[in-house]
Design an enzyme around this catalytic site. Structure first.
Site, PDB file in Angstrom:
ATOM      1  N   MET A  25       4.583  -1.936  -3.766  1.00 42.39           N
ATOM      2  CA  MET A  25       4.683  -1.432  -2.389  1.00 42.39           C
ATOM      3  C   MET A  25       5.885  -2.069  -1.703  1.00 42.39           C
ATOM      4  SD  MET A  25       0.772  -1.155  -0.994  1.00 42.39           S
ATOM      5  CE  MET A  25       0.206  -2.709  -1.644  1.00 42.39           C
ATOM      6  N   GLN A  78       9.977  -2.604 -11.045  1.00 43.22           N
ATOM      7  CA  GLN A  78      10.257  -1.182 -10.840  1.00 43.22           C
ATOM      8  C   GLN A  78      11.710  -0.963 -10.453  1.00 43.22           C
ATOM      9  OE1 GLN A  78       8.761   1.337  -7.421  1.00 43.22           O
ATOM     10  NE2 GLN A  78       7.550   2.240  -9.061  1.00 43.22           N
ATOM     11  N   CYS A 108       8.973   8.268  -5.280  1.00 42.84           N
ATOM     12  CA  CYS A 108       9.286   7.915  -3.896  1.00 42.84           C
ATOM     13  C   CYS A 108       9.597   9.175  -3.091  1.00 42.84           C
ATOM     14  CB  CYS A 108      10.473   6.946  -3.852  1.00 42.84           C
ATOM     15  SG  CYS A 108      10.878   6.475  -2.158  1.00 42.84           S
ATOM     16  N   LYS A 147       6.207   5.819 -12.881  1.00 40.68           N
ATOM     17  CA  LYS A 147       5.212   6.050 -11.826  1.00 40.68           C
ATOM     18  C   LYS A 147       5.627   7.303 -11.073  1.00 40.68           C
ATOM     19  CE  LYS A 147       2.678   3.792  -8.128  1.00 40.68           C
ATOM     20  NZ  LYS A 147       3.200   4.414  -6.914  1.00 40.68           N
ATOM     21  N   GLY A 232      -3.422  -0.303  -4.096  1.00 41.52           N
ATOM     22  CA  GLY A 232      -2.301  -0.548  -3.191  1.00 41.52           C
ATOM     23  C   GLY A 232      -2.777  -0.993  -1.827  1.00 41.52           C
TER      24      GLY A 232
END
Ligand SMILES: Cc1cc2nc3c(=O)[nH]c(=O)nc-3n(C[C@H](O)[C@H](O)[C@H](O)COP(=O)(O)O)c2cc1C
Length: 354
Positions: A25, A78, A108, A147, A232
């Site tokens: 995050m 990431q 994203c 992801k 998350g």
């Protein structure tokens, strides 16, 4: 059949000790967050997304640079970008910084990211997504993961077309947050898509979205056949939620425990970001930690108004004097920060999301 959340599982040759993964995050997943997540039972933790911009000599508005410590493993770092060569080079750097997994952000939804061809945009350009995955998987020896969201538009099922192709291109695991990019965080995560994805690929799938309790984690794993759940928002300022999700025991931390965890979090974050940036960055955490009925609302509001992190620590210790001993115990276990590896060519993007 009920899945044991305390059981280990594998991403190729990386053993993940529990079936709970702490989500990446942006603006949250600082080192203190990842390290705390591991301590409370997350089997795998993820960094915020770092950008290839440094390699491409482009500017990126940055939150700083990533530090990696010995107590974060297994750790996924990431990366995001849209150029296969730059992504491969970033992947090599991330691997040499000690990442156990190179994770790529294809989810994203933030316009500043998608307009550069990165993030969720890649769900609409499967060929480029595969070229990036192939380049990254060929560049490193650690496993590579992706992801993603369900797609860009509401109702999209792109993840089911792109996902299997990414596995063919070299992804050793896929994480699905089954909301569209358009949805941002509204509505709910439609895990029927996660179940469909699990059927289509022969690598472990991680289910992300709306998992906030042990019961929900079990329900998602049972309904989807995913290997693990990712947590998350439920873990923001709430490492006790991770413990509850992994172990199933309701955990009600005392004020001393809450204050101690927050104090350690504050000090580590100041060390990582410096006082000036940390003092703004941490404000949202005060609300998250001190909420849930743990402290009276006026106290929470007062803490949020304080200017320096030192004042916050003093105020917390005055409200929960027993926290001092816990802080000492927690700090004694921290590895030497001088041993951290610094990824100083890959900026942490302020525009994260997924
Ligand atoms: C503040 C915030 C920042 C996020 N940043 C990222 C990110 O940098 N990379 C990413 O892949 N996902 C990011 N996400 C998405 C989460 O990893 C996760 O998939 C999503 O929040 C759904 O899970 P949850 O319901 O457990 O929160 C972010 C989510 C939030 C709330």
């Amino acid at each position: 059949m009920a899945v044991n959340l305390r059981e280990s599982w594998w991403i190729r040759d990386v053993e993940v000790p529990t079936r709970v993964v702490l989500a990446p995050m942006a603006g949250v997943s600082v080192q203190a967050f990842r390290r705390q997540g591991r301590r409370y039972g997350a089997g795998l933790v993820c960094s915020e997304m770092v950008s290839c911009a440094g390699i491409e000599h482009k500017n990126e508005r940055t939150l700083g640079y990533l530090r990696v410590a010995s107590d974060e493993h297994p750790l996924a770092i990431q990366i995001f970008g849209s150029d296969p060569r730059a992504m491969a080079e970033a992947a090599r750097m991330v691997e040499s910084a000690g990442a156990d997994l190179v994770d790529m952000n294809f989810g994203c939804p933030v316009r500043k990211v998608t307009k550069t061809g990165a993030g969720a945009h890649l769900l609409q350009d499967a060929d480029l997504a595969c070229r990036i995955t192939d380049a990254v998987a060929s560049a490193v020896s650690v496993p590579v993961s992706v992801k993603m969201r369900r797609g860009v538009e509401d109702g999209s099922r792109s993840c089911l077309e792109v996902g299997p192709r990414l596995v063919e291109a070299g992804a050793s695991t896929l994480t699905l947050h089954p909301r569209s990019a358009k949805q941002m965080y509204t509505g709910y995560a439609d895990h029927t898509l996660t179940a469909e994805l699990v059927e289509l690929v022969d690598v472990p799938v991680i289910a992300s979205g709306d998992v906030t309790s042990h019961a929900k984690a079990h329900a998602v794993l049972a309904a989807t056949g995913a290997a693990a759940v990712m947590v998350g928002r439920g873990a923001q300022g709430n490492p006790w939620a991770i413990r509850e999700i992994v172990f199933g025991d309701a955990v009600h931390p005392s004020r001393e425990e809450v204050a101690a965890e927050l104090i350690v979090f504050i000090r580590e974050t100041v060390r990582e970001l410096g006082e000036r940036r940390a003092s703004g960055f941490l404000k949202k955490f005060y609300g998250w930690y001190l909420g849930h009925g743990r402290f009276p609302r006026p106290f929470k509001n007062e803490v949020t108004q304080l200017h320096s992190t030192e004042e916050v620590v003093t105020r917390l210790l005055a409200a929960a004097p027993g926290a001092a001993e816990l802080v000492e115990r927690l700090e004694a276990e921290l590895p030497d920060p001088d041993d951290d590896v610094l990824l100083d060519r890959l900026p942490i993007s302020v525009y994260g999301g997924g």
